[in-house]
Design a protein around this motif. Structure first.
Motif, PDB file in Angstrom:
ATOM      1  N   UNK A   1      10.007   5.205   0.723  1.00 57.36           N
ATOM      2  CA  UNK A   1       9.280   4.187  -0.036  1.00 57.36           C
ATOM      3  C   UNK A   1       9.775   4.201  -1.477  1.00 57.36           C
TER       4      UNK A   1
ATOM      5  N   UNK B   1       1.204   9.419  -5.994  1.00 58.49           N
ATOM      6  CA  UNK B   1       1.569  10.824  -5.782  1.00 58.49           C
ATOM      7  C   UNK B   1       2.611  11.277  -6.802  1.00 58.49           C
ATOM      8  N   UNK B   2       3.511  10.371  -7.126  1.00 59.21           N
ATOM      9  CA  UNK B   2       4.524  10.699  -8.132  1.00 59.21           C
ATOM     10  C   UNK B   2       3.849  11.003  -9.474  1.00 59.21           C
TER      11      UNK B   2
ATOM     12  N   UNK C   1       0.823  -1.214   0.000  1.00 61.20           N
ATOM     13  CA  UNK C   1       0.000   0.000   0.000  1.00 61.20           C
ATOM     14  C   UNK C   1       0.864   1.274   0.000  1.00 61.20           C
ATOM     15  N   UNK C   2       1.881   1.370   0.877  1.00 59.85           N
ATOM     16  CA  UNK C   2       2.706   2.582   0.828  1.00 59.85           C
ATOM     17  C   UNK C   2       3.358   2.792  -0.544  1.00 59.85           C
ATOM     18  N   UNK C   3       3.707   1.692  -1.207  1.00 66.35           N
ATOM     19  CA  UNK C   3       4.344   1.840  -2.523  1.00 66.35           C
ATOM     20  C   UNK C   3       3.370   2.375  -3.562  1.00 66.35           C
TER      21      UNK C   3
ATOM     22  N   UNK D   1       5.930   9.499  -0.487  1.00 64.55           N
ATOM     23  CA  UNK D   1       6.343  10.483  -1.493  1.00 64.55           C
ATOM     24  C   UNK D   1       6.279  11.867  -0.857  1.00 64.55           C
TER      25      UNK D   1
ATOM     26  N   UNK E   1       0.703   3.984  -3.060  1.00 63.98           N
ATOM     27  CA  UNK E   1       0.341   5.346  -2.667  1.00 63.98           C
ATOM     28  C   UNK E   1       1.425   6.327  -3.113  1.00 63.98           C
ATOM     29  N   UNK E   2       2.675   5.946  -2.909  1.00 67.12           N
ATOM     30  CA  UNK E   2       3.781   6.824  -3.301  1.00 67.12           C
ATOM     31  C   UNK E   2       3.827   6.994  -4.823  1.00 67.12           C
ATOM     32  N   UNK E   3       3.629   5.891  -5.554  1.00 63.80           N
ATOM     33  CA  UNK E   3       3.640   5.999  -7.018  1.00 63.80           C
ATOM     34  C   UNK E   3       2.493   6.891  -7.504  1.00 63.80           C
TER      35      UNK E   3
END
Lengths: 227, 532
Positions: free
Chosen positions: B228, A194-195, A186-188, B269, A190-192
């Motif tokens: 992350x 946002x990217x 999930x954190x991954x 992020x 989520x980070x992607x």
């Protein structure tokens, strides 16, 4: 007395060294390299026979049956090489890309060509397939929470380009039975997301008159937006 | 008859063989057992990591020469871990094992070297962390690499109830725990984070993040491990933790702010900008107790667009930064517009009295200094810029290098190389500035911070200020000003802890008996509390 006659033990004689593909099929998607118009892939082969202290070369040929749909201009066959002292070799093939390839999956069946110095094993063939086509991932039912419900070729290509990743194996449901394949956390994801959102904002700011829109599918022509 | 005689002869032969005398050389000797006597010794031991464990059991083997005995002490743990820690009857071993809730097993094996007879005795041995609540000090002795030490003392450690308790300084704890390897570069910030059992300490140099386990001081993560998604560039700017409640941590890397909340070990992020103009920040401040009614957890200063921006709530670290509401200049008008700060850069940002965020700002191309105070409200209004103090005429303000404040008074401390000044920042009143402390000859201030961790301090009793025996004890949090100093001649760095005696005006205690000094460091480049 005849039964006790000394018999010479026959040693193995490598009179017929043979090559074979270590894979039966090889698939390539230009989604992993969106900007390229061609890609050289190296098909792995193996030798059954004696090692030599010099490099050996070999070739392959097209098997023109129903497993081949590729036009001969869409690929280039190259000469293979078996390095000295090794049973492992490769043979390159250049896969090309055009408008047809971007919309269909191309098939090509190849077989190793026997020569006077290197024979081939029976059925030493491989099925190649490649495409530039974008296919909605099976886990879009999860990805839509991060990238929005509408799916289109332009949008998925944008996502791939913004993240540098060609797949997003995030699916809590599929991960229950196959956690190795569906390994993204999930954190991954989520980070992607946002990217990608940051890249979309930058793109639209740089193209105020032509913000990113869906180019095909049900939402063709609509502005891309994210949750 | 002949047959019978034959049988008799055979029987005689068999019996004859049975009666042959045993002439073999094999012998049966009784061997006295080896006895390990641990009378008076506990079978369950507890030691601090890096302390030396000494044990001397009584070992006997009746009638035998004790020189025949060989000893082996091993530390053992689940998974096949084994370390030989001694080979003599007396164990004298430094306990280097990692602290673990599951006890280790200490095994003594005594072997009779003549007979190979072995006897064992086992103890359960808990290795606990020696590193508790205190002050982490990062220093350098060569100007190139850094180390970290931990001070556990009355001023910083709540369990040390009086200053007569022994001060424990673990000098060079970082290199000691990491194979004598120091950190590359100079540490410019250090920060402690804890959420339940998730604890870590992070060091920032100009080009790296180093994270260690506070229990062992062993390095656990570095640079991209903290994220992350790996950032394109590691260029640390700042780190800050809201440690009081709802623990969360912020860092700024390469101008972008990141947050993590709870037991998340990695930063997600970076916060997205609230609009297409983007942002570049260098300073950040998250409130220590962000009340649940607030939809924001703190602020950052956007150097690119000369504006303050709001952080999302700590549980929404994936939300973007927010703009301040358009400033409402209706009566009573706010003191300033956080959306438009003009050509100013932020030198320091911190939380002060009444949860106000205080930013020390400088006009980029002029020697103009200001203290801006923001009070976050819910709902957000256009009146959150509540106070500005012009510090431009303050003594030595152009030489100021360090800034700090307490949440117990409306006072700003600023320090030059050798002076500490206190400036009042009371809303609605003109500020006054007083010189409060001057370091000794040859000393130079290398850092200043108001202590916000555990521990205690003494202050003179107003009824008998000269009577040490009647001194009063106070919690040191937000009342103890910490300076790090360095003497170029002696090459020694110190931490000087100065209590605030008179709250409201930044009145540092002047009686030197109440000022504590912790010495023996290299040049201190950063320090921070270490929590429980």
């Amino acid at each position: 007395m005849t039964a006790c006659k000394k018999e010479e033990v026959k040693l193995y004689q490598d009179t017929d060294p043979s090559l074979y593909f270590t894979l039966s099929a090889y698939s390539y998607s230009f989604m992993t390299d969106l900007d390229s118009t061609s890609r050289t892939i190296y098909l792995p082969v193996k030798l059954s026979g004696d090692l030599k202290d010099y490099d050996r070369t070999f070739n392959m040929q097209v098997v023109n049956d129903t497993n081949t749909t590729a036009n001969k201009d869409w690929y280039e066959l190259k000469e293979g090489r078996l390095p000295k002292g090794s049973v492992n070799g490769t043979i390159p093939i250049v896969l090309k890309r055009n408008a047809v390839i971007d919309t269909t999956i191309i098939k090509l069946k190849l077989a190793l060509t026997p020569s006077s110095t290197l024979d081939t094993m029976p059925g030493a063939s491989i099925q190649i397939s490649w495409t530039g086509k974008v296919i909605q991932p099976i886990n879009w039912n999860w990805l839509r929470y991060y990238f929005g419900t509408p799916f289109s070729t332009a949008w998925y290509k944008f996502i791939i380009k913004a993240t540098g990743k060609s797949s997003f194996p995030y699916s809590p449901t599929l991960a229950r039975t196959d956690p190795a394949t569906w390994s993204m956390t999930y954190p991954q994801i989520q980070a992607y997301s946002l990217q990608v959102k940051e890249a979309l904002q930058a793109y639209n700011a740089a193209h105020p008159d032509s913000p990113l829109t869906h180019d095909d599918g049900l939402y063709k022509g609509q502005l891309v937006s994210m949750p | 008859m002949k047959k019978l005689i034959c049988y008799i002869l055979i029987l005689v032969a068999v019996f004859g063989i049975s009666c042959i005398k045993d002439k073999s050389t094999f012998n049966t000797n009784k061997i006295n057992p080896i006895v390990i006597d641990t009378t008076g010794m506990s079978a369950q031991l507890i030691v601090f990591q890096f302390d030396t464990l000494k044990l001397l059991p009584k070992v006997t083997q009746t009638g035998m020469d004790s020189s025949r005995l060989k000893y082996k002490w091993t530390m053992n743990a689940y998974g096949g871990y084994e370390r030989v820690v001694g080979t003599a009857r007396q164990l004298v071993a430094r306990m280097e094992e990692t602290p673990d809730p599951t006890p280790y097993t200490l095994i003594l094996t005594v072997t009779d070297t003549t007979t190979n007879l072995k006897t064992f005795f086992t103890w359960t041995l808990s290795v606990v962390s020696p590193f508790g609540q205190g002050l982490i000090v990062a220093d350098t002795r060569d100007g190139v690499t850094s180390d970290a030490s931990l001070i556990m003392a009355f001023n910083f450690t709540s369990s040390f109830a009086t200053d007569s308790a022994t001060t424990r300084i673990f000098h060079n704890a970082y290199s000691g725990a990491n194979g004598d390897q120091k950190m590359a570069g100079l540490v410019k910030q250090v920060n402690y984070m804890r959420y339940n059992s998730t604890k870590d300490i992070t060091f920032l140099t100009d080009n790296s993040f180093v994270r260690i386990n506070p229990n062992s001081y062993k390095q656990t993560n570095k640079d991209n491990d903290l994220f992350v998604l790996a950032p394109g560039m590691i260029k640390p700017d700042e780190i800050q933790t809201a440690i009081e409640t709802n623990q969360h941590q912020y860092i700024i890397n390469n101008g972008k702010a990141y947050g993590r909340y709870g037991d998340a070990k990695q930063f997600g992020y970076s916060f997205l900008a609230p609009d297409a103009t983007g942002y570049t920040c260098g300073k950040i401040c998250g409130l220590q107790n962000p009340v649940y009614t607030l939809q924001t957890a703190g602020t950052v200063y956007d150097e690119k667009n000369n504006r303050f921006l709001l952080l999302p709530r700590m549980v929404f670290m994936n939300n973007p930064l927010m703009s301040f509401n358009p400033t409402d200049f209706s009566d009573p008008a706010p003191a300033f517009d956080p959306n438009n700060m003009g050509n100013k850069t932020c030198l320091h940002m911190m939380e002060g009295y009444d949860q106000r965020i205080i930013s020390i700002m400088k006009t980029r191309d002029q020697d103009q200094y200001f203290a801006y105070q923001i009070k976050l409200t819910e709902p957000r209004t256009g009146k959150m810029g509540i106070m500005v103090n012009d510090l431009s005429n303050n003594p030595e303000i152009a030489l100021s290098r360090f800034y700090t404040c307490s949440n117990a008074e409306q006072v700003l401390f600023y320090a030059t190389d050798n002076h500490v000044y206190a400036t009042t920042l009371e809303v609605g009143s003109p500020s006054t500035t007083t010189l409060r402390y001057t370091v000794g000859t040859g000393e130079k201030i290398t850092g200043m911070k108001m202590h916000t961790g555990g521990g205690s301090m003494y202050l003179p009793n107003p009824q008998a200020p000269d009577d040490w025996s009647r001194r009063l004890i106070f919690s040191s949090a937000n009342r103890l000003l910490l300076l790090s100093t360095y003497n170029e001649n002696t090459k020694e760095g110190k931490i000087i802890a100065i209590p605030v005696e008179l709250l409201g005006i930044g009145g540092l205690v002047t009686n030197p008996d109440y000022i504590k000094t912790y010495s023996g460091f290299g040049k201190i480049t950063a320090f921070s509390l270490q929590g429980i």
